[in-house]
Design a protein around this motif. Structure first.
Motif, PDB file in Angstrom:
ATOM      1  N   HIS A 203       0.815  -1.215   0.000  1.00  0.00           N
ATOM      2  CA  HIS A 203       0.000   0.000   0.000  1.00  0.00           C
ATOM      3  C   HIS A 203       0.849   1.266   0.000  1.00  0.00           C
ATOM      4  CE1 HIS A 203      -3.800  -2.081   0.335  1.00  0.00           C
ATOM      5  NE2 HIS A 203      -3.398  -2.728   1.415  1.00  0.00           N
ATOM      6  N   ARG A 206       0.879   6.211   3.544  1.00  0.00           N
ATOM      7  CA  ARG A 206      -0.545   6.436   3.836  1.00  0.00           C
ATOM      8  C   ARG A 206      -0.816   7.891   4.187  1.00  0.00           C
ATOM      9  NH1 ARG A 206      -3.226   1.759   4.867  1.00  0.00           N
ATOM     10  NH2 ARG A 206      -2.067  -0.041   4.145  1.00  0.00           N
ATOM     11  N   GLN A 247     -11.758   4.450   6.139  1.00  0.00           N
ATOM     12  CA  GLN A 247     -10.492   3.833   5.743  1.00  0.00           C
ATOM     13  C   GLN A 247     -10.525   3.407   4.271  1.00  0.00           C
ATOM     14  OE1 GLN A 247      -7.437   3.344   7.652  1.00  0.00           O
ATOM     15  NE2 GLN A 247      -8.488   5.041   8.653  1.00  0.00           N
ATOM     16  N   ARG A 248     -11.690   2.982   3.794  1.00  0.00           N
ATOM     17  CA  ARG A 248     -11.813   2.658   2.366  1.00  0.00           C
ATOM     18  C   ARG A 248     -11.650   3.904   1.512  1.00  0.00           C
ATOM     19  NH1 ARG A 248     -15.974  -0.758   4.234  1.00  0.00           N
ATOM     20  NH2 ARG A 248     -17.539   0.838   3.753  1.00  0.00           N
ATOM     21  N   SER A 251      -8.110   4.978   1.478  1.00  0.00           N
ATOM     22  CA  SER A 251      -7.199   3.874   1.153  1.00  0.00           C
ATOM     23  C   SER A 251      -6.269   3.562   2.315  1.00  0.00           C
ATOM     24  CB  SER A 251      -6.379   4.202  -0.108  1.00  0.00           C
ATOM     25  OG  SER A 251      -7.233   4.404  -1.214  1.00  0.00           O
ATOM     26  N   GLY A 252      -6.798   3.635   3.519  1.00  0.00           N
ATOM     27  CA  GLY A 252      -6.026   3.358   4.726  1.00  0.00           C
ATOM     28  C   GLY A 252      -5.299   4.599   5.186  1.00  0.00           C
ATOM     29  N   GLN A 414     -14.536  12.323   0.802  1.00  0.00           N
ATOM     30  CA  GLN A 414     -14.034  12.108  -0.558  1.00  0.00           C
ATOM     31  C   GLN A 414     -13.288  13.341  -1.054  1.00  0.00           C
ATOM     32  OE1 GLN A 414     -16.942  11.002   0.539  1.00  0.00           O
ATOM     33  NE2 GLN A 414     -17.340   8.960  -0.289  1.00  0.00           N
ATOM     34  N   ALA A 417      -9.892  13.279   0.594  1.00  0.00           N
ATOM     35  CA  ALA A 417      -9.022  12.202   0.089  1.00  0.00           C
ATOM     36  C   ALA A 417      -8.442  12.512  -1.286  1.00  0.00           C
ATOM     37  CB  ALA A 417      -9.789  10.894   0.055  1.00  0.00           C
TER      38      ALA A 417
END
Length: 421
Positions: A203, A206, A247-248, A251-252, A414, A417
């Protein structure tokens, strides 16, 4: 039979045998029944309005196979007493202390064979909270909880005679969401809690979400009370970003919740480098992407979010100040953040407040900041209502903790993110 033992007594005494308690599951025959000592855990959840004890789990798995048909809400009685962990001065007040019976709504067995007593709880319902608010301090403190369990009827087992528990030993408080955040102290002595995502190397680095609490969750220094607890128990602000949904979307992500040694508005310029120190340390030690660091804060923390983006214009990819303070609430004195400082903020900013906020007036604070911060977005609610319950107008952080604010079809998580520094 009933008994009560404080959490502090258990921790101080160590193992049950060391303080004269029978170990759970060891039986002695008396009166035709197996008599045993059983520990129990207080199960808590952080609701939108704060943490409440929602059930009690009795460690009965060693008693043998209990017949669930014999369990009813009346099998046990649960009494709860909550009191301040620090002295309350004469004439002062602490809200949310209680001494009452908790209503048992259901009794069941979990998959381990432990008895779970479900307790009546709801937003605004007194008698289940874990925090108390001290009026003179303007702070929440974690209440000392003493629960007393009384068994009213013997437990029926599938094999063997009925069993009556001889004593109940309180073992501690369990809140899986809170417990997922580890304890830390920075080099400068500021406490913080940290949620760490899955560490799979594939991944890569983060995001980091910095949650800055409200005034009630800072330390109460006249009493040397500095718990690193209330930031996660008073509301879902930090916890929301650690949920599977968040978290989704991210993406963590790491989620860090620093706790002020007093309250952010006391001296924001002094606290700013202490918060940055924590962030920089996490970037060095963890797999944090320095281009995806986000700051979110409510009330006092909303002010501190603005202070951070004003002081460090290149540190954050996005900022979400919630019902933040810009002008002194007393109406006197210079602004906490000047118009010139607001106009220079270039971090993408989405402000949130409710029009009925009577603690931090929206017009002179959030709306004023929105008018000055270039390109900023704003969500203005009429009231703070969630799941049919109306909260005080100041509590608009509830909406952000639930990813509710949206503009043109894009919700606030969103939007965050997608931002890159």
């Amino acid at each position: 039979m009933s008994t009560s033992v404080t959490r502090r007594t258990v921790l101080a005494g160590g193992a049950g045998a060391a303080i004269g308690l029978a170990l759970p599951g060891l039986a002695a025959h008396a009166g035709g029944h197996d008599r045993t000592s059983v520990s129990f855990t207080l199960d808590a959840r952080t609701l939108d309005g704060g943490e409440q004890v929602t059930s009690v789990t009795l460690d009965t798995r060693r008693l043998g196979s209990i017949d669930p048909a014999g369990l009813t809400p009346g099998t046990f009685t649960v009494h709860a007493k909550a009191s301040s962990p620090i002295p309350i001065a004469p004439g002062d007040q602490i809200f949310s202390e209680y001494d009452l019976d908790r209503t048992v709504t259901a009794a069941r067995l979990d998959r381990h064979g432990n008895i779970v007593l479900e307790l009546s709880h709801a937003e605004g319902q007194p008698g289940g909270g874990t925090l108390g608010y001290i009026l003179s301090r303007g702070r929440n403190v974690r209440l000392d909880l003493v629960y007393t369990i009384t068994q009213n009827t013997p437990l029926v087992r599938r094999h063997g005679s009925p069993v009556t528990i001889s004593r109940f030993v309180q073992a501690g408080l369990s809140n899986p969401e809170v417990d997922a955040f580890s304890y830390h102290v920075s080099g400068s002595g500021m406490k913080y809690r940290l949620y760490s995502p899955d560490h799979s190397p594939r991944h890569g680095r983060r995001p980091l979400i910095v949650w800055l609490h409200g005034g009630g969750e800072g330390a109460s220094l006249p009493d040397d009370y500095y718990d690193n607890e209330t930031t996660l128990r008073a509301n879902r602000g930090a916890l929301g970003f650690a949920t599977p949904q968040a978290q989704r979307i991210f993406s963590g992500a790491y989620v860090v919740a620093p706790q002020s040694t007093s309250y952010w508005m006391e001296d924001g310029p002094r606290f700013a480098p202490l918060i940055r120190e924590i962030i920089q340390d996490l970037v060095r030690r963890k797999r944090v992407d320095p281009d995806r660091i986000y700051v979110v804060g409510c009330s006092n923390g909303g002010y501190m979010s603005l202070e951070m983006t004003s002081t460090y214009p290149d540190l954050f990819a996005a900022s979400v100040p919630i019902c933040g303070v810009v002008e002194p609430l007393s109406g006197e004195g210079p602004p906490l953040i000047t118009d010139a400082e607001l106009a220079k903020i270039r971090t993408p900013t989405w402000l949130v407040t409710s029009r009925d906020d009577d603690t931090v007036p929206p017009e002179t604070n959030t709306i004023h900041a929105h008018d000055l911060i270039p390109g900023s977005l704003i969500s203005l609610y009429d009231h703070v209502v969630w799941n049919g319950y109306q909260f005080p107008g100041h509590w608009s952080w509830i909406y952000v903790a639930r990813n509710d604010p949206s503009l043109n079809g894009t919700h606030i998580w969103q939007w965050m993110a997608r931002r890159r520094r």
